[in-house]
Design an enzyme around this catalytic site. Sequence first.
Site, PDB file in Angstrom:
ATOM      1  N   LYS A 208      41.594  47.409  28.279  1.00 15.47           N
ATOM      2  CA  LYS A 208      41.354  48.215  29.480  1.00 15.47           C
ATOM      3  C   LYS A 208      42.029  49.585  29.430  1.00 15.47           C
ATOM      4  O   LYS A 208      42.982  49.813  28.695  1.00 15.47           O
ATOM      5  CB  LYS A 208      41.745  47.420  30.734  1.00 15.47           C
ATOM      6  N   ARG A 252      41.961  36.469  29.658  1.00 23.38           N
ATOM      7  CA  ARG A 252      40.566  36.727  29.300  1.00 23.38           C
ATOM      8  C   ARG A 252      40.551  37.891  28.311  1.00 23.38           C
ATOM      9  O   ARG A 252      40.942  39.000  28.677  1.00 23.38           O
ATOM     10  CB  ARG A 252      39.785  37.075  30.578  1.00 23.38           C
TER      11      ARG A 252
HETATM   12  N1  PMM Z   1      37.334  42.152  33.810  1.00 22.95           N
HETATM   13  C1  PMM Z   1      36.076  42.514  33.470  1.00 22.95           C
HETATM   14  C2  PMM Z   1      35.027  41.599  33.633  1.00 22.95           C
HETATM   15  N2  PMM Z   1      35.236  40.372  34.131  1.00 22.95           N
HETATM   16  N3  PMM Z   1      36.709  38.728  34.956  1.00 22.95           N
HETATM   17  C3  PMM Z   1      37.938  38.354  35.330  1.00 22.95           C
HETATM   18  N4  PMM Z   1      38.147  37.108  35.831  1.00 22.95           N
HETATM   19  N5  PMM Z   1      39.010  39.196  35.205  1.00 22.95           N
HETATM   20  C4  PMM Z   1      38.872  40.463  34.705  1.00 22.95           C
HETATM   21  O1  PMM Z   1      39.876  41.196  34.634  1.00 22.95           O
HETATM   22  C5  PMM Z   1      37.572  40.894  34.319  1.00 22.95           C
HETATM   23  C6  PMM Z   1      36.502  39.979  34.473  1.00 22.95           C
HETATM   24  C7  PMM Z   1      35.813  43.868  32.902  1.00 22.95           C
HETATM   25  O2  PMM Z   1      36.036  43.915  31.526  1.00 22.95           O
HETATM   26  P1  PMM Z   1      34.886  43.839  30.347  1.00 22.95           P
HETATM   27  O3  PMM Z   1      33.800  44.819  30.747  1.00 22.95           O
HETATM   28  O4  PMM Z   1      35.614  44.239  29.129  1.00 22.95           O
HETATM   29  O5  PMM Z   1      34.381  42.437  30.249  1.00 22.95           O
END
Ligand code: PMM
Length: 271
Positions: A208, A252
């Site tokens: 991030k 995650r």
């Molecule tokens: N961040 C993203 C997408 N889904 N789900 C949870 N539970 N927590 C998060 O911090 C989260 C998520 C955005 O990141 P990406 O686009 O790299 O998947």
Amino acid sequence: MTGIWGIVNVTPDSFSDGGRFFDVDRAVAHGLRLRADGATVLDVGGESTRPGAERVGAAVEQERVIPVIEVLAAAGAPVSVDTLNAATAAAAVRAGARIVNDVSGGLADPEMRAAVAESGADYAIGHWRGFSADMYAHADYRRVAREVAGELKERIGEAAASGIAPSRLIVDPGIGFAKAGRQNWDVLRGLDEIVALGPRVLIGTSRKRFLVETLRSAEGSGEDAEIPESRRDLATAVTSALALRAGVWAVRVHDVAATRDALAIAHAWEG
Ligand code: PMM
């Protein structure tokens, strides 16, 4: 042992994997690879939530994720679906997903809680204050961790009132969601307030922007300096080790192998 959610983005525009897995076979192969690397859950998403991302309709989202979930679940992998849409959540559970990962905590779709209650799936509720397009307009806090915990507590109450048993809940402080730069560090520093809420805690720091900003500032480079993926993954793995110490239930991540190693070392330190 801290769990590892491996990210399987089935989107053509995800900032972090460049859409490389926008294809069922490739997404499945990627998921199986993450499982072999040590992922305890495969988190399948078909709508990017990156800052400024456009929303896609639920039909397109389901076209992307459902075939992938069917194959991964049939292969025996625990699957979660990363969605804001109740219809997609319900379809995903029918296809074999065991967890609904809703970064909005039930705020984006008024039907979501009822759909999850009905499905019998576990429910991961994120801290959220608005859609990606304008989420930074809501990044206004006095004491970030305390306010995030307070709002998550409201989401927990709403989920319980909708008939979702507390044992099925997972809470996530939503790193990067309506939080700018150092506000994310304030949340991580205050994780005990989130852990104290009771449910299992999940966090997502992977690759991030706030990590990139910290690396740039440490090396004294400018706002536009390129930070390669490998460095973002190393920074992410460090946050995974620190999350273990903070009592987090799962992280995650994109690079499951790096986090697996980081957690093994942190575990050995803990004894
Ligand atoms: N961040 C993203 C997408 N889904 N789900 C949870 N539970 N927590 C998060 O911090 C989260 C998520 C955005 O990141 P990406 O686009 O790299 O998947």
